[in-house]
Design a protein around this motif. Structure first.
Motif, mmCIF file in Angstrom:
data_model
loop_
_atom_site.group_PDB
_atom_site.id
_atom_site.type_symbol
_atom_site.label_atom_id
_atom_site.label_comp_id
_atom_site.label_asym_id
_atom_site.label_seq_id
_atom_site.Cartn_x
_atom_site.Cartn_y
_atom_site.Cartn_z
ATOM 1 N N LEU A 29 2.502 1.600 -16.522
ATOM 2 C CA LEU A 29 1.338 0.769 -16.765
ATOM 3 C C LEU A 29 1.517 -0.118 -17.995
ATOM 4 O O LEU A 29 1.112 -1.280 -17.994
ATOM 5 C CB LEU A 29 0.092 1.637 -16.915
ATOM 6 C CG LEU A 29 -1.242 0.899 -17.055
ATOM 7 C CD1 LEU A 29 -1.421 -0.145 -15.965
ATOM 8 C CD2 LEU A 29 -2.400 1.891 -17.053
ATOM 9 N N LEU A 70 -2.242 0.445 -9.720
ATOM 10 C CA LEU A 70 -2.361 -0.021 -11.103
ATOM 11 C C LEU A 70 -2.588 -1.529 -11.142
ATOM 12 O O LEU A 70 -3.384 -2.023 -11.945
ATOM 13 C CB LEU A 70 -1.112 0.356 -11.896
ATOM 14 C CG LEU A 70 -0.799 1.854 -11.990
ATOM 15 C CD1 LEU A 70 0.445 2.083 -12.834
ATOM 16 C CD2 LEU A 70 -1.976 2.628 -12.566
ATOM 17 N N LEU A 115 -5.128 7.060 -9.014
ATOM 18 C CA LEU A 115 -4.176 5.986 -9.303
ATOM 19 C C LEU A 115 -2.779 6.542 -9.088
ATOM 20 O O LEU A 115 -2.208 7.195 -9.959
ATOM 21 C CB LEU A 115 -4.361 5.491 -10.737
ATOM 22 C CG LEU A 115 -5.766 4.993 -11.086
ATOM 23 C CD1 LEU A 115 -5.882 4.721 -12.586
ATOM 24 C CD2 LEU A 115 -6.118 3.747 -10.282
#
Length: 218
Positions: free
Chosen positions: A30, A179, A173
């Motif tokens: 991320l 994401l 997620l």
């Protein structure tokens, strides 16, 4: 310790180890995706903002100092243009597994908070993170917008004159696409919106619905 079976201790640490490994992998992915998205948007779309300096990261341990309960990552943004310019705000995310970072009413699962903080550097030690009950005073006053967004400042304020946050259920997620669609895209939309109230978060599969402001203050 005499009342705890050795097998139970081992199994608990095995579970914690697996969770930490998965959270670490998500964290690395991320932060790369966010850095690339913010950098590309500022270069290609001529946004009013750009990355100002190196990213900020922080983590928090539980009281035993054996287990990480939260991690955060944030990019400092400045007004677009060449040269050194002051930091205007930080956009980033906070992963919370235990403690006040997940202490929303009736919530019993890990959360990922996506945020933009104006005028403050994200830091657990300094208290600049999303926790509950949420603070509410002349400096930290907030409102709940459309059930899914926390807003500090005016809905129509410039990108660097307001703060905002939304929360996602971490366990929903699971892929890079998750994401991109549920963290990156909404964050960019909120940064670019003339009014944050026009950005719909309700259709995000992992979105957390906030209770009333009164409930968040309890």
């Amino acid at each position: 310790m005499a009342t705890i079976e050795g097998k139970t201790v081992v199994q608990s640490f095995e579970i914690a180890s697996r969770v930490c490994k998965e959270v670490g992998s998500l964290h690395e992915l991320l932060q790369d995706q966010l850095t690339e998205a913010i950098g590309s948007a500022s270069r290609e779309n001529k946004t009013p903002w750009g990355i100002a300096a190196a990213a900020v990261s922080d983590a928090r341990l539980d009281e035993s100092e054996w287990l990480y309960t939260d991690i955060l990552f944030a990019l400092p943004l400045k007004c677009s243009g060449k040269g050194n310019k002051p930091i205007q705000c930080y956009v980033g995310y906070q992963v919370s597994i235990l403690g006040d970072g997940i202490a929303l009413p009736e919530n019993k699962e890990p959360l990922l908070h996506v945020f933009c903080w104006a005028d403050i550097t994200p830091s657990f030690e300094d208290g600049n993170y999303l926790g509950f009950p949420a603070p509410d005073d002349e400096i930290n006053g907030f409102n709940v917008v459309n059930n899914h967004l926390l807003l500090w400042g005016s809905e129509n304020a410039a990108w660097n004159e307001k703060g905002w946050a939304f929360s996602l259920r971490l366990l929903q997620l699971n892929t890079p696409d998750d994401l991109q669609t549920q963290v990156i895209a909404p964050a960019l939309a909120l940064l670019n919106a003339q009014s944050v109230s026009t950005v719909s978060l309700a259709n995000l599969p992992a979105i957390v619905r906030y209770p009333s402001k009164e409930e968040l203050l309890k």
